[in-house]
Design a protein around this motif. Sequence first.
Motif, PDB file in Angstrom:
ATOM      1  N   SER B 382       0.800  -1.107  -0.035  1.00  0.00           N
ATOM      2  CA  SER B 382      -0.077   0.006  -0.110  1.00  0.00           C
ATOM      3  C   SER B 382       0.980   1.201  -0.099  1.00  0.00           C
ATOM      4  O   SER B 382       1.900   1.253   0.825  1.00  0.00           O
ATOM      5  CB  SER B 382      -0.790  -0.156   1.297  1.00  0.00           C
ATOM      6  N   ARG B 384       0.087   3.771   1.389  1.00  0.00           N
ATOM      7  CA  ARG B 384      -0.046   4.424   2.651  1.00  0.00           C
ATOM      8  C   ARG B 384       1.367   4.332   3.629  1.00  0.00           C
ATOM      9  O   ARG B 384       1.463   4.912   4.758  1.00  0.00           O
ATOM     10  CB  ARG B 384      -1.097   3.688   3.534  1.00  0.00           C
ATOM     11  N   PHE B 385       2.469   3.461   3.247  1.00  0.00           N
ATOM     12  CA  PHE B 385       3.670   3.181   3.854  1.00  0.00           C
ATOM     13  C   PHE B 385       4.466   4.518   3.682  1.00  0.00           C
ATOM     14  O   PHE B 385       5.614   4.184   4.483  1.00  0.00           O
ATOM     15  CB  PHE B 385       4.170   1.966   3.743  1.00  0.00           C
ATOM     16  N   ASP B 387       5.949   7.210   4.965  1.00  0.00           N
ATOM     17  CA  ASP B 387       5.983   7.900   6.241  1.00  0.00           C
ATOM     18  C   ASP B 387       7.294   7.604   7.038  1.00  0.00           C
ATOM     19  O   ASP B 387       7.717   6.463   7.007  1.00  0.00           O
ATOM     20  CB  ASP B 387       4.616   7.190   6.977  1.00  0.00           C
ATOM     21  N   GLU B 390       6.563   4.676   9.432  1.00  0.00           N
ATOM     22  CA  GLU B 390       6.703   3.177   8.874  1.00  0.00           C
ATOM     23  C   GLU B 390       7.973   3.002   8.031  1.00  0.00           C
ATOM     24  O   GLU B 390       8.320   1.639   7.932  1.00  0.00           O
ATOM     25  CB  GLU B 390       5.416   3.264   7.790  1.00  0.00           C
TER      26      GLU B 390
END
Lengths: 430, 430
Positions: B382, B384-385, B387, B390
């Motif tokens: 994803s 969304r990692f 970061d 993360e």
Amino acid sequence: MSKLTTNTAATEENQFSEVRAKATLAKKSAGAMNRLTTAQKNKALLAMAEALVSHTEELIAANSDDLQRGRELGTSESLLDRLKLTEERIGAIAEGLRQIAELPDPVGDMLEQIERPNGLRIEKIRVPLGVIGIIYEARPNVTVDAAGLCLKTGNPVVLRGGSAALASNRKIIEVLQQALDTTAVPREALQLIEDSDRASVNEMLTLNGLLDVIIPRGGRSLIQNVVQNATVPVIETGAGVCHTYLDATADTQMAEAITLNAKVQRPSVCNSMETLLVHADFAQAHLTSLAERFRDAGVELRGCARTRALVPWAVTATEEDYGTEYNDYIMNVKVVDHLDEALEHIARYGTLHSECIVTEDKAHAERFLQEVDAAAVYHNASTRFTDGFEFGFGAEIGISTQKLHARGPMGLPALTSTKYRVYGTGQIRE
Amino acid sequence: MSKLTTNTAATEENQFSEVRAKATLAKKSAGAMNRLTTAQKNKALLAMAEALVSHTEELIAANSDDLQRGRELGTSESLLDRLKLTEERIGAIAEGLRQIAELPDPVGDMLEQIERPNGLRIEKIRVPLGVIGIIYEARPNVTVDAAGLCLKTGNPVVLRGGSAALASNRKIIEVLQQALDTTAVPREALQLIEDSDRASVNEMLTLNGLLDVIIPRGGRSLIQNVVQNATVPVIETGAGVCHTYLDATADTQMAEAITLNAKVQRPSVCNSMETLLVHADFAQAHLTSLAERFRDAGVELRGCARTRALVPWAVTATEEDYGTEYNDYIMNVKVVDHLDEALEHIARYGTLHSECIVTEDKAHAERFLQEVDAAAVYHNASTRFTDGFEFGFGAEIGISTQKLHARGPMGLPALTSTKYRVYGTGQIRE
């Protein structure tokens, strides 16, 4: 006030301008450039070198047009000399390309490898920076050098040289593009802006989305114009008000050798010294004789009151003098009472370029190297060493005087960015 | 047109403005900040954490003034929630400072060591970046977080938060500065601009010489204002039109899990997905059922004609939709015929943030990771990692979407610059 407005207006007006058209071509070539192998890039660099040599006569003919126009405009002999191409100089320029071919290719280097507890494998990889705009003055060698460095790092380049070298640059680019046609490198990756109007520079400065970075190479006014007006990210280069501080314990012979070298070995460059700071004890013992050496070398001295007491022929240094990058046979001299006073002076007038302390006191040397905020800080060596070749990088695209991205002499890695490649097996974030 | 003029005028007008006065204090503290040891900085971070916890009541009282003013102004509940401080949230904010204290200090790290044939020894050392300006919106946690990250890296910071959080920020800074008074860190290194006029932001943007870098954190208009108007170097953060491409061979379950996670796990953030690209074969077999899952999750779909043939309830996606960062429960869907079409779409509409391919075809994965130009490129995970936490950096000052200096999630090293220390024994340049 708003650059956004200016930028949008410029976009509409210049939809079909030379700058936008050529930057668009360069941008379109970025993907192909990124996919080139090191061998393909090196082959292109060698083809470019060969082409320059084999077109020496044409290049000299084009250059003589620039020289003649320069003479008619009353250009100074020193500027005409910088502009001039000879068979020997073309050979040296071609040799520069061959040296770039020899250097390791930073693109693709793995800088970090991270394994996460969730099994994600993350690699940080060097990638090309993107389309690089280079804005410079009247030296045709920069055209070739910048093209070579950008090509080696997989970056398309949009070159905007000084109008005084336009005929030379046009011929150089023609020769280089023809050479690229025999290689895997697309000729579109090499663009020359021929419009000599200042507006073409300003258009480049706000070409966000097409240019990824702009590197100005030249004098102070050129660099200031770029820094002040660019919305595209800039790597600032060049301005140097460099100091050498002779501490109380400085070795006399070393002090003399280093300061003379820093000032007169090549006064016109940014890493040469502009201000000599001298501890009062050293000044009392040696400043009068040291000043003689500078006078013999043809250097005008501008001094503080204490300097003038020891060197009566020095003129009075003004506040403005201390902030001036002379790039000439002129130098400020100031006597200070202690290291702190030298540090304060450098913090006030320095340009974060190169600063030196000459001392036998290790604690003073460490404090100086720790506390002075500059790209390069020296203990017992000439500031003239701030240079990509002298640092062993094998190349130099300029000397960054900013703190972001790259600082000091910039070799090939300064022309790269990075990218994280993340390998998963279906990981999602909780 | 010229920012130089604007800048000079601003200098004269605002000689005694709050922004200039506070930036000057911050700048003056830079030398002391640079000399701090890691232990001194960590002690200060822990003292700051302790002070926040012990002043919880005062902080909540100040925050309630902001909340009340917000309610009176009709601020949305979701914005009020971002603004709100509770005992639990203050505890978490303080814990964040303690975590920063635990992280390794990058300042002083030796990145390179070069020995030259002439005996010069050159060290490339990490140093603080200088005075950092942070311009952000209405989250008081950013005030503490940014202060902690800048302090850990030896950088004075000038904070300019949104006016909606002014009472909260003022109290936070008061508490933190008091805490610093018990430590080796000068309180001047922590400055808050209280002037809530937009002009104070614009003044920061041209404060060259006092601010070394500006980092905007917030929505698109805030970031665009900074990028367009700053003459101080900027690290651009945040905007993300992220794509996930489901290749013909994508694993069905993985495709569903990754795309749902990328879209709905937290739609409001920059690394969430805005556009789903689907290979025609995968679409034919699975898009109708996949679309159902998105409908169940409350996501509005905007599709191309081929998507709408398979998902009749999807509305038609416009050209503008493909370039929009929704940060909401809305997603574009486009069916493509092959990997190249997906790559072209991403090159056209992507914002160089985070892009993902879901595929079982290794050659396709490698091409995607190699050719997509973005800060982070994913195979089978994803987006969304993207970061700092993360990625395992233990901190994050933002996610850079530019290519200069730092790219992708920025941990502590992104808040540093470098310096060359050169040790000589009298070397001069020939």
